[in-house]
Every structure is written in C-alpha cells, then in structure tokens.
Scaffold this motif. Sequence first.
Motif, short mmCIF file in Angstrom:
data_model
loop_
_atom_site.label_atom_id
_atom_site.label_comp_id
_atom_site.label_asym_id
_atom_site.label_seq_id
_atom_site.Cartn_x
_atom_site.Cartn_y
_atom_site.Cartn_z
N TRP A 39 0.80 -1.21 0.00
CA TRP A 39 0.00 0.00 0.00
C TRP A 39 0.84 1.27 0.00
O TRP A 39 0.36 2.34 -0.35
CB TRP A 39 -0.96 0.02 1.21
N ARG A 40 2.08 1.16 0.45
CA ARG A 40 2.88 2.38 0.55
C ARG A 40 4.23 2.18 -0.13
O ARG A 40 5.26 2.24 0.49
CB ARG A 40 3.08 2.73 2.03
N PRO A 41 4.19 1.94 -1.47
CA PRO A 41 5.48 1.81 -2.15
C PRO A 41 6.21 3.13 -2.05
O PRO A 41 5.59 4.19 -1.97
CB PRO A 41 5.10 1.51 -3.60
N SER A 42 7.53 3.06 -2.01
CA SER A 42 8.31 4.27 -1.82
C SER A 42 9.08 4.55 -3.12
O SER A 42 10.08 3.91 -3.38
CB SER A 42 9.26 4.02 -0.66
N PRO A 43 8.59 5.48 -3.95
CA PRO A 43 9.25 5.72 -5.23
C PRO A 43 10.72 6.07 -5.02
O PRO A 43 11.05 6.88 -4.16
CB PRO A 43 8.49 6.92 -5.81
N GLN A 44 11.62 5.43 -5.79
CA GLN A 44 13.06 5.59 -5.54
C GLN A 44 13.61 6.82 -6.28
O GLN A 44 14.54 6.71 -7.08
CB GLN A 44 13.78 4.30 -5.92
N LEU A 45 13.02 7.98 -5.95
CA LEU A 45 13.42 9.22 -6.62
C LEU A 45 14.89 9.56 -6.36
O LEU A 45 15.62 9.95 -7.27
CB LEU A 45 12.56 10.39 -6.11
N ALA A 46 15.33 9.38 -5.12
CA ALA A 46 16.71 9.75 -4.78
C ALA A 46 17.70 8.84 -5.51
O ALA A 46 18.76 9.29 -5.97
CB ALA A 46 16.92 9.67 -3.27
N LEU A 47 17.34 7.57 -5.64
CA LEU A 47 18.21 6.65 -6.38
C LEU A 47 18.27 7.06 -7.85
O LEU A 47 19.34 7.06 -8.47
CB LEU A 47 17.71 5.21 -6.23
N TRP B 70 7.91 -15.15 -6.80
CA TRP B 70 7.38 -13.80 -6.57
C TRP B 70 8.43 -12.73 -6.85
O TRP B 70 8.12 -11.66 -7.36
CB TRP B 70 6.85 -13.67 -5.13
N GLN B 71 9.69 -13.03 -6.51
CA GLN B 71 10.72 -12.03 -6.77
C GLN B 71 10.94 -11.82 -8.27
O GLN B 71 11.28 -10.74 -8.71
CB GLN B 71 12.06 -12.46 -6.13
N MET B 72 10.73 -12.87 -9.03
CA MET B 72 10.97 -12.76 -10.47
C MET B 72 9.76 -12.27 -11.25
O MET B 72 9.91 -11.65 -12.29
CB MET B 72 11.43 -14.11 -11.03
N SER B 73 8.57 -12.58 -10.74
CA SER B 73 7.42 -12.34 -11.62
C SER B 73 6.29 -11.50 -11.02
O SER B 73 5.43 -11.04 -11.76
CB SER B 73 6.85 -13.67 -12.09
N ALA B 74 6.29 -11.28 -9.70
CA ALA B 74 5.18 -10.50 -9.15
C ALA B 74 5.44 -9.02 -9.45
O ALA B 74 6.57 -8.56 -9.39
CB ALA B 74 5.08 -10.71 -7.64
N GLY B 75 4.41 -8.31 -9.80
CA GLY B 75 4.56 -6.87 -10.08
C GLY B 75 4.46 -6.08 -8.80
O GLY B 75 4.53 -6.63 -7.70
N ASP B 76 4.33 -4.78 -8.96
CA ASP B 76 3.94 -3.90 -7.85
C ASP B 76 5.01 -3.59 -6.81
O ASP B 76 4.70 -3.03 -5.77
CB ASP B 76 2.69 -4.44 -7.12
N ASP B 77 6.27 -3.96 -7.04
CA ASP B 77 7.28 -3.60 -6.05
C ASP B 77 7.75 -2.15 -6.19
O ASP B 77 8.17 -1.53 -5.22
CB ASP B 77 8.49 -4.55 -6.13
N TYR B 78 7.72 -1.63 -7.40
CA TYR B 78 8.14 -0.24 -7.67
C TYR B 78 9.54 0.07 -7.13
O TYR B 78 9.79 1.09 -6.49
CB TYR B 78 7.09 0.77 -7.17
N VAL B 79 10.43 -0.88 -7.41
CA VAL B 79 11.85 -0.73 -7.12
C VAL B 79 12.52 -0.50 -8.47
O VAL B 79 12.03 -0.99 -9.49
CB VAL B 79 12.33 -2.05 -6.46
N LEU B 80 13.61 0.25 -8.52
CA LEU B 80 14.28 0.45 -9.81
C LEU B 80 15.15 -0.76 -10.16
O LEU B 80 15.82 -1.33 -9.29
CB LEU B 80 15.17 1.70 -9.78
N ALA B 81 15.13 -1.16 -11.42
CA ALA B 81 16.07 -2.15 -11.97
C ALA B 81 16.91 -1.39 -13.00
O ALA B 81 16.36 -0.60 -13.77
CB ALA B 81 15.32 -3.31 -12.61
N PHE B 82 18.23 -1.60 -12.97
CA PHE B 82 19.07 -0.79 -13.85
C PHE B 82 20.35 -1.51 -14.23
O PHE B 82 20.77 -2.47 -13.57
CB PHE B 82 19.40 0.56 -13.20
N THR B 83 20.95 -1.05 -15.30
CA THR B 83 22.23 -1.60 -15.74
C THR B 83 23.29 -0.54 -15.49
O THR B 83 23.09 0.65 -15.76
CB THR B 83 22.18 -1.99 -17.23
N LEU B 84 24.41 -1.00 -14.95
CA LEU B 84 25.43 -0.08 -14.45
C LEU B 84 26.81 -0.57 -14.88
O LEU B 84 27.16 -1.73 -14.62
CB LEU B 84 25.33 -0.05 -12.92
N PRO B 85 27.62 0.29 -15.51
CA PRO B 85 28.99 -0.13 -15.82
C PRO B 85 29.71 -0.44 -14.51
O PRO B 85 29.54 0.29 -13.52
CB PRO B 85 29.59 1.11 -16.49
N PRO B 86 30.51 -1.51 -14.47
CA PRO B 86 31.15 -1.93 -13.20
C PRO B 86 31.94 -0.82 -12.53
O PRO B 86 32.03 -0.79 -11.30
CB PRO B 86 32.07 -3.07 -13.64
#
Length: 318
Positions: A190-198, A254-270
């Motif tokens: 109910w209270r996802p925390s948008p990762q604006l700062a990230l 659930w970690q792979m397929s459930a929606g609604d987490d609203y966490v950022l996924a990203f690709t980052l050079p090492p």
Amino acid sequence: MDEFELIRRYFVPLGLTGVSESVALGIGDDCALLDSQMGRQWTVSCDTLVCGRHFPLESDPFLLGQRALAVAVSDLAAMGADPVGFMLALTLPQADPDWLQPFARGLAQMARQCGLCLIGGDTTRGPLAMTLTVFGSTPVGKALRRDGAQIGDCLCIGEALGEAGVALALLDGRLHLSAEQSAYWLDRYWRPSPQLALGLLLRDKATAVIDVSDGLLADCEHIATASGVMLVVEQNQLTTQPPHGVDNRQMLEWQMSAGDDYVLAFTLPPRHLEEIRQAWPSMQVIGRVETGLGVRVIDAQGNRVEPAYKGYRHFMAE
Ligand code: ADP
Ligand code: MG
C-alpha cells in the motif's frame, strides 16, 4: 456537494503541498502553467487505476490515495527526474465525504513525501477509477532511458524484491499469515516508496533504468529489447526471506514475476558499482548484460532455468 465544491474542499488544498518553482499556475483555470527552465526537459507519465482491476472496492481510501500517487511517481524515479507536479482525473460513483477526505489525505501524504503538488485534474461521475499524470524534469539529454544497456554492465535492483508478491497473495486469499505478519507485507504493497533519490544518483551513471511494476523478468525484457542485449539474472542473488510458511521456491517466483514492487532495476557499468553501493546500500547486483537478446535466468551453477511465469499483462491471452 457539486463538482466545484468537491474540488475546492478536497483537492485545492493539495495544490499547496511540495510547491515546485516550475508551477506558475495550478488548480483553478482552464490549464495549469508550467515554466520551462533553460536546459531542461519535461518528463511526463500517466497511470490509471481501475476499481476491481487494480484495487478492490473495499480498499482503504487513505491507502489508495498514497498508493495511486506512488505508482505514478515511480515512473519519474525511473527516468531520474526531479518531481514537479501531478494531475488527477477522478471518476467517482458518488461524492462521499467519508471516502474523499481520507483519499485526499493519502494523496497529500505521498505528495509531501515525494515533493510535488497537485496542479489540476478532472472530476466526473461513473465507476470508481483514477488517472494520475505526473510531471518532472531533467537536464536536457540526462533522462535515464531503457535503451542504453551495454554488454559488460551489471544488472542491479535498488532494493530487495518480492514483498508486493507476498502482499498480493494475502490480498486475494492465496496466503494466510498472522495479523502482525500480514501488516508488514501489506504495508509494502500500500505504501510503495518511489526511488526518486536513487534515480538522481544514477544520472550520468546507469545506462538503462526501469521501475519494476509488472515483475522483474517482464521489466528486464523491456530493457533487453530496447537496448538490443541479453540480461542474465542469477537467481541465487534474489535473496528476500519468505514469510513463515512460504517456501523458497514460491518466494523466488514472486521475486521474479510479481509486479507492484516499484523498485528500480538498472544496468550499471562496473566502474560505478562501488560509488552507488556506498551511497545506496540496499542496492543488489543480480546479474549482468551479455550479447544476445531477451532475458535468461541461471542457477548457482550457471545452468539455464526456465521460469514458469513472466509477469502481468493486460489482455494477455484474451
Ligand atoms: P474545465 O472545464 O476548464 O476543464 P473544470 O471545470 O473541469 O475545468 O475544473 C476546474 C479546475 O479544477 C481546473 O483547474 C481543473 O484542473 C481543476 N480540477 C478538476 N478536477 C480536479 C481534481 N480531481 N483534482 C485537481 N484539480 C481538479
Ligand atoms: Mg476549460
């Protein structure tokens, strides 16, 4: 209470929260006015929540207000944007103060948390549904898109995943936990925390970013397709502890397929890994970018695993 009284009573006050210097004129005229700032681009996105599809009819209106805005703002986070304002198109079966007041309070709470104000909207009668349009901005050319992932990048998530998957199972009765345990997981939903700062931290560093709304694999597929690469997910890096009574296999799904987490996924050079890890300790590296196309899941031995279910899509197999 007519339409205009309703707007004045419940929504005009939200025009005052989290005031952004870009809002020259908010609620009350035919349009809102947003100042364009030199060297910046607007980032704009809308999300619709429909009663019975995205939330049950008996949902707590305060929580619903919080969640509706958080879901929309998460898209600003995924672009690395500074939040500016939002619009609310609200369709209501009736003007019920017992519903409107907590709903507006929930919206205001999330608006303050995220630092943006209500700048306009539309109010109509009909089956309960809402569309939230969010406005943010980035320096020109600095928005974090889906199409820049490079071979050799690390695949990362901003925080552990799967918590909303547990909550969804609780909400539709597939899972039963003690009241105390349920409260923890339901709060995550109910209270996802948008990762604006990230998102801001990732500017000039991440090569592709998305927010996980449909499920990790489904959203990684969007990056893979847009970037023309293959994302490899190492399933043993997905480490969220399941609640009591749920086995690891289910939690992994659930970690792979459930929606609604609203966490950022990203690709980052090492080369940026250590800096982001220092600044954002909840970040996890869960895989890498390789040549090829699509998403591949591998186990601890590096063997390919075929996941059963990829994520949520409207109109799937209809
Ligand atoms: P118009 O007829 O010019 O489209 P409306 O009469 O629908 O405008 O709305 C009057 C003002 O109230 C506008 O500034 C509009 O943006 C705002 N407004 C309407 N509904 C909402 C709402 N649900 N939340 C915030 N502002 C709203
Ligand atoms: Mg008008």
